[in-house]
Write a protein that holds these residues in place. Structure first.
Motif, PDB file in Angstrom:
ATOM      1  N   LEU A   1       0.828  -1.206   0.000  1.00  0.00           N
ATOM      2  CA  LEU A   1       0.000   0.000   0.000  1.00  0.00           C
ATOM      3  C   LEU A   1       0.867   1.262   0.000  1.00  0.00           C
ATOM      4  O   LEU A   1       1.924   1.303   0.619  1.00  0.00           O
ATOM      5  N   ASN A   2       0.379   2.276  -0.685  1.00  0.00           N
ATOM      6  CA  ASN A   2       1.069   3.566  -0.739  1.00  0.00           C
ATOM      7  C   ASN A   2       0.295   4.601   0.067  1.00  0.00           C
ATOM      8  O   ASN A   2      -0.926   4.704  -0.055  1.00  0.00           O
ATOM      9  N   ALA A   3       1.010   5.372   0.872  1.00  0.00           N
ATOM     10  CA  ALA A   3       0.379   6.424   1.667  1.00  0.00           C
ATOM     11  C   ALA A   3       0.866   7.790   1.204  1.00  0.00           C
ATOM     12  O   ALA A   3       2.045   7.975   0.886  1.00  0.00           O
ATOM     13  N   PHE A   4      -0.056   8.726   1.184  1.00  0.00           N
ATOM     14  CA  PHE A   4       0.220  10.129   0.876  1.00  0.00           C
ATOM     15  C   PHE A   4      -0.317  10.911   2.067  1.00  0.00           C
ATOM     16  O   PHE A   4      -1.504  10.789   2.387  1.00  0.00           O
ATOM     17  N   CYS A   5       0.525  11.685   2.748  1.00  0.00           N
ATOM     18  CA  CYS A   5       0.076  12.228   4.037  1.00  0.00           C
ATOM     19  C   CYS A   5       0.529  13.653   4.293  1.00  0.00           C
ATOM     20  O   CYS A   5       1.435  14.176   3.642  1.00  0.00           O
ATOM     21  N   VAL A   6      -0.110  14.245   5.299  1.00  0.00           N
ATOM     22  CA  VAL A   6       0.233  15.581   5.773  1.00  0.00           C
ATOM     23  C   VAL A   6       0.854  15.450   7.163  1.00  0.00           C
ATOM     24  O   VAL A   6       0.241  14.880   8.059  1.00  0.00           O
TER      25      VAL A   6
ATOM     26  N   VAL B   1       4.735   7.566   0.083  1.00  0.00           N
ATOM     27  CA  VAL B   1       5.220   8.026  -1.222  1.00  0.00           C
ATOM     28  C   VAL B   1       5.445   9.530  -1.218  1.00  0.00           C
ATOM     29  O   VAL B   1       6.390  10.044  -1.810  1.00  0.00           O
ATOM     30  N   ALA B   2       4.568  10.252  -0.505  1.00  0.00           N
ATOM     31  CA  ALA B   2       4.692  11.714  -0.448  1.00  0.00           C
ATOM     32  C   ALA B   2       4.190  12.228   0.887  1.00  0.00           C
ATOM     33  O   ALA B   2       3.185  11.754   1.406  1.00  0.00           O
TER      34      ALA B   2
ATOM     35  N   LEU C   1       0.306  18.839  -0.582  1.00  0.00           N
ATOM     36  CA  LEU C   1       0.193  17.414  -0.901  1.00  0.00           C
ATOM     37  C   LEU C   1      -0.636  17.228  -2.174  1.00  0.00           C
ATOM     38  O   LEU C   1      -0.282  16.420  -3.044  1.00  0.00           O
ATOM     39  N   ALA C   2      -1.712  17.983  -2.287  1.00  0.00           N
ATOM     40  CA  ALA C   2      -2.576  17.880  -3.469  1.00  0.00           C
ATOM     41  C   ALA C   2      -1.801  18.212  -4.742  1.00  0.00           C
ATOM     42  O   ALA C   2      -1.902  17.509  -5.754  1.00  0.00           O
ATOM     43  N   LYS C   3      -1.001  19.281  -4.685  1.00  0.00           N
ATOM     44  CA  LYS C   3      -0.202  19.679  -5.864  1.00  0.00           C
ATOM     45  C   LYS C   3       0.795  18.591  -6.223  1.00  0.00           C
ATOM     46  O   LYS C   3       1.048  18.309  -7.397  1.00  0.00           O
ATOM     47  N   ASN C   4       1.379  17.982  -5.191  1.00  0.00           N
ATOM     48  CA  ASN C   4       2.350  16.901  -5.392  1.00  0.00           C
ATOM     49  C   ASN C   4       1.697  15.711  -6.094  1.00  0.00           C
ATOM     50  O   ASN C   4       2.251  15.134  -7.033  1.00  0.00           O
TER      51      ASN C   4
ATOM     52  N   PRO D   1      -9.363  18.137  -1.736  1.00  0.00           N
ATOM     53  CA  PRO D   1     -10.337  17.605  -2.694  1.00  0.00           C
ATOM     54  C   PRO D   1     -10.609  18.555  -3.858  1.00  0.00           C
ATOM     55  O   PRO D   1     -10.838  18.104  -4.987  1.00  0.00           O
ATOM     56  N   ASP D   2     -10.568  19.869  -3.600  1.00  0.00           N
ATOM     57  CA  ASP D   2     -10.803  20.833  -4.689  1.00  0.00           C
ATOM     58  C   ASP D   2      -9.741  20.717  -5.771  1.00  0.00           C
ATOM     59  O   ASP D   2     -10.050  20.729  -6.970  1.00  0.00           O
ATOM     60  N   VAL D   3      -8.478  20.608  -5.360  1.00  0.00           N
ATOM     61  CA  VAL D   3      -7.373  20.496  -6.329  1.00  0.00           C
ATOM     62  C   VAL D   3      -7.464  19.178  -7.093  1.00  0.00           C
ATOM     63  O   VAL D   3      -7.300  19.137  -8.317  1.00  0.00           O
TER      64      VAL D   3
END
Length: 220
Positions: A70-75, A91-92, A100-103, A126-128
């Motif tokens: 599994l890949n995680a993208f987090c703040v 991953v990011a 994070l959204a831009k990434n 979510p908007d991005v």
């Protein structure tokens, strides 16, 4: 002795950092977390976490799951640490959800995601993703409830970690002449509605908020 109120119960190490400074500390949780009984989709590879509570909700449902694929993208660094400790590949990581959204748009635009969040989540991420046609499913896994408590006194400083925390505190109290220490720009924007005495952390971490308060009162 100067006394500071934390609107979040601190960990023992955070408390030690503070109490060694010679400042008085009062603490309580301005918010209560309620984890929801929802099924998290486990047939996805990419998961987005913007809070530690979202990670806790995920881990509660995936105790027996092999998470190595599994890949995680987090703040946030703390969120990343919990994910790595529990076998997920991060991953990011970014300090803010908008970053994070831009990434994700830049590097993973054609992939599919599950975004785990609370009921007070902000709109930037979510908007991005929606704007750039990134496929994602949003799942609300916890609720943040205001937890008001009246204090019959004033504080020299108040530590705030979210706009909701400020709203909760103000249900039963006033700001008065307190200096407000905020974890980030979003929290500070809410604080500015009520005070001009605001100091923003250099990094959006609890520890940095504490350091700002300690340094401020040390130099008075």
């Amino acid at each position: 002795m100067k006394t500071v109120l934390s609107t979040k119960i601190l960990t023992p190490s955070q408390k030690e950092l503070f109490l060694n400074s010679g400042l008085g500390l009062v603490e309580y949780d301005a918010l209560k977390i309620e984890f929801l009984n929802v099924k998290i989709p486990l047939d996805c590879v990419n998961y987005i976490f913007t809070s530690k509570n979202a990670v806790k909700a995920f881990l509660n449902q995936t105790k027996d799951l092999n998470k190595t694929k599994l890949n995680a993208f987090c703040v946030g660094e703390k969120t990343k640490s919990i994910l790595v400790e529990n076998g997920l590949k991060v991953v990011a990581m970014a300090e803010y959800a908008s970053e994070l959204a831009k990434n994700i748009v830049k590097r993973n635009q054609n992939e599919t995601f599950v975004f785990l969040c609370g009921n007070k989540r902000r709109d930037e991420l979510p908007d991005v993703l929606t704007k750039h046609n990134v496929q994602y499913k949003e799942v609300e896994v916890y609720h943040n409830h205001l937890n008001p408590k009246a204090f019959q006194r004033d504080f020299d400083g108040i530590l705030f970690f979210s706009p909701s925390g400020i709203r909760s505190y103000l249900l039963e109290n006033t700001i008065g002449n307190s200096t407000l220490f905020c974890i980030g720009e979003t929290t500070a924007a809410e604080a500015q509605k009520h005070s001009n005495h605001i100091i923003i952390a250099n990094k959006p971490t609890v520890e940095n908020v504490l350091v700002q308060a300690i340094n401020h009162f040390r130099h008075l």
